[in-house]
Scaffold this active site. Structure first.
Site, short mmCIF file in Angstrom:
data_model
loop_
_atom_site.label_atom_id
_atom_site.label_comp_id
_atom_site.label_asym_id
_atom_site.label_seq_id
_atom_site.Cartn_x
_atom_site.Cartn_y
_atom_site.Cartn_z
N ASP A 1 33.06 47.08 31.78
CA ASP A 1 32.24 46.10 32.51
C ASP A 1 32.70 46.04 33.96
O ASP A 1 33.82 45.63 34.24
CB ASP A 1 32.39 44.72 31.86
N TYR B 1 32.75 43.75 42.57
CA TYR B 1 34.18 43.94 42.28
C TYR B 1 34.81 44.95 43.22
O TYR B 1 36.03 45.04 43.33
CB TYR B 1 34.41 44.40 40.82
N LYS C 1 26.49 45.37 37.77
CA LYS C 1 25.69 44.17 38.07
C LYS C 1 25.24 44.18 39.53
O LYS C 1 25.95 44.69 40.40
CB LYS C 1 26.52 42.90 37.81
N HIS D 1 23.72 39.42 38.51
CA HIS D 1 25.05 38.80 38.35
C HIS D 1 25.01 37.26 38.30
O HIS D 1 25.72 36.64 37.51
CB HIS D 1 25.94 39.28 39.49
N1 LIG Z 1 29.71 37.90 35.11
C1 LIG Z 1 30.60 37.22 35.78
O1 LIG Z 1 30.27 36.38 36.64
C2 LIG Z 1 32.04 37.47 35.52
C3 LIG Z 1 33.02 36.62 36.05
C4 LIG Z 1 34.36 36.88 35.76
C5 LIG Z 1 34.69 37.94 34.94
N2 LIG Z 1 33.72 38.78 34.46
C6 LIG Z 1 34.05 39.95 33.58
O2 LIG Z 1 34.83 39.49 32.48
C7 LIG Z 1 36.06 40.21 32.45
C8 LIG Z 1 37.18 39.37 31.88
O3 LIG Z 1 37.34 38.17 32.57
P1 LIG Z 1 38.63 37.85 33.47
O4 LIG Z 1 39.20 39.11 33.96
O5 LIG Z 1 38.21 36.80 34.42
O6 LIG Z 1 39.60 37.09 32.48
P2 LIG Z 1 40.24 37.30 31.01
O7 LIG Z 1 39.90 38.61 30.45
O8 LIG Z 1 39.88 36.07 30.24
O9 LIG Z 1 41.77 37.21 31.33
C9 LIG Z 1 42.45 38.22 32.02
C10 LIG Z 1 43.89 37.76 32.19
O10 LIG Z 1 44.49 37.64 30.90
C11 LIG Z 1 45.68 38.44 30.83
N3 LIG Z 1 45.70 39.01 29.48
C12 LIG Z 1 44.93 39.99 29.00
N4 LIG Z 1 45.18 40.21 27.69
C13 LIG Z 1 46.15 39.35 27.34
C14 LIG Z 1 46.83 39.11 26.13
N5 LIG Z 1 46.55 39.78 25.02
N6 LIG Z 1 47.81 38.14 26.12
C15 LIG Z 1 48.09 37.45 27.25
N7 LIG Z 1 47.46 37.63 28.44
C16 LIG Z 1 46.49 38.58 28.48
C17 LIG Z 1 45.51 39.48 31.91
O11 LIG Z 1 46.76 39.85 32.43
P3 LIG Z 1 47.24 41.40 32.40
O12 LIG Z 1 46.21 42.18 33.15
O13 LIG Z 1 48.57 41.35 33.08
O14 LIG Z 1 47.33 41.77 30.95
C18 LIG Z 1 44.73 38.72 32.99
O15 LIG Z 1 45.60 37.93 33.77
C19 LIG Z 1 36.27 40.60 33.92
O16 LIG Z 1 37.26 41.58 34.08
C20 LIG Z 1 34.88 41.00 34.30
O17 LIG Z 1 34.59 42.30 33.82
C21 LIG Z 1 32.40 38.56 34.73
#
Ligand SMILES: NC(=O)c1ccc[n+]([C@@H]2O[C@H](COP(=O)([O-])OP(=O)(O)OC[C@H]3O[C@@H](n4cnc5c(N)ncnc54)[C@H](OP(=O)(O)O)[C@@H]3O)[C@@H](O)[C@H]2O)c1
Length: 277
Positions: free
Chosen positions: A44, A49, A74, A107
């Site tokens: 994704d 980004y 997106k 998005h």
């Molecule tokens: N459509 C939208 O508006 C929108 C907005 C935000 C995000 N997104 C998408 O959603 C994806 C995920 O969201 P996000 O990146 O905001 O947050 P997330 O996946 O909820 O959290 C990522 C964080 O969690 C840590 N983490 C990952 N696996 C873990 C585990 N098993 N145990 C403990 N900590 C863990 C990661 O650190 P480490 O990297 O150090 O493991 C990072 O700091 C994004 O990458 C993006 O593709 C979309």
């Protein structure tokens, strides 16, 4: 257990995706390659980004063929017009070094600036995605951060119904109204920040459930999404956590525990709402 979901147009989509937001530094391409080689088949990304080149490089570097990867990008809210949306996808394809996207999303529903005409702007950008879908440049189309009141005017005028809505969903911020609206409309819900970007991982309920199921709080969050038919997109830069986030197919949460998560006190919200600018 559900390793894939099927979208309303029959396209199958791997049920856990790899989120690439903030995968942007010098090692980004290598991180994407690692994610693919440790088993992710769903990436994704988004124009905003700023990492589509690195995601493309990571795909090229990996041993996984393009046709085994489900790739989403997106269109950002500065590009909510017919021509701008077409241009955005063209640029995404170039940076990603591919000639198709498996899924392309609008998005956010509100355009940058011109908020008054958001319905017309969304529709115009949507019509660009419809054209790209018909031309098979994108194999599925959808939206992100569209709440039911953003979807309703689009559904009324669209020729093709969105197949996906990607929303912030995690314990502490489950958006059950939007989730259920989409599910009744046959729109696959994806969860962004499914781990609440770590803000919820120390919640006592999640720690208790982690102990009960012999899993980590993060795995409880991912299982919560899957048990509700929602597709989570966890991001991790660490191989160990990438693997752990795929290791969620050997247990299910009980209905009582799902209820406890749905009704826990609200926490961990990102502070991003589609109706605030
Ligand atoms: N459509 C939208 O508006 C929108 C907005 C935000 C995000 N997104 C998408 O959603 C994806 C995920 O969201 P996000 O990146 O905001 O947050 P997330 O996946 O909820 O959290 C990522 C964080 O969690 C840590 N983490 C990952 N696996 C873990 C585990 N098993 N145990 C403990 N900590 C863990 C990661 O650190 P480490 O990297 O150090 O493991 C990072 O700091 C994004 O990458 C993006 O593709 C979309």
């Amino acid at each position: 257990m559900e390793k894939t979901f099927t979208l309303s147009n029959g396209v199958t989509i791997p049920s856990v995706g790899y989120g690439t937001y903030k995968v942007i530094d010098a090692s980004a391409a290598d991180i994407v390659r690692t994610a693919l080689e440790c088993g992710y088949r769903h990436l994704d990304t988004a124009r905003i980004y700023g990492n589509e080149k690195e995601v493309g490089e990571g795909m090229q570097m990996s041993s996984v063929p393009r046709n085994e990867i489900f790739l989403t990008s997106k269109v950002w809210k500065t590009h909510l017009s017919y021509d701008d949306a077409l241009r955005s996808v063209e640029e995404s394809l170039k940076d990603l070094q591919t000639d198709y996207l498996d899924l392309c999303l609008l998005h956010w529903p509100m355009p940058e600036g011109d908020h008054a005409h958001w319905q017309q702007r969304d529709l115009a950008a949507w019509q660009a995605l419809e054209r790209l879908y018909e031309e098979k440049v994108v194999h599925a189309i959808g939206v992100s951060n569209f709440l039911p009141h953003h979807l309703m005017p689009l559904l009324a005028k669209a020729n093709i119904k969105p197949m996906v809505d990607q929303l912030e969903i995690h314990p502490g911020y489950c958006q059950p109204y939007a989730m259920s609206f989409c599910q009744k409309e046959g729109i696959q819900v994806e969860a962004w920040s499914p781990l609440g970007r770590t803000r919820v991982l120390e919640e006592p309920l999640l720690l208790e459930l982690a102990e009960k199921y012999g899993k980590s709080p993060a795995q409880i969050c991912l299982r919560f999404a899957l048990d509700n038919g929602v597709l989570p997109l966890p991001k991790s830069a660490s191989l160990e956590r990438m693997k752990a986030n795929l290791d969620v197919f050997d247990f299910r949460l009980s209905p009582e525990d799902i209820s406890r998560i749905f009704t826990m006190a609200q926490t961990g919200w990102s502070n991003q709402h589609p109706d605030t600018f």
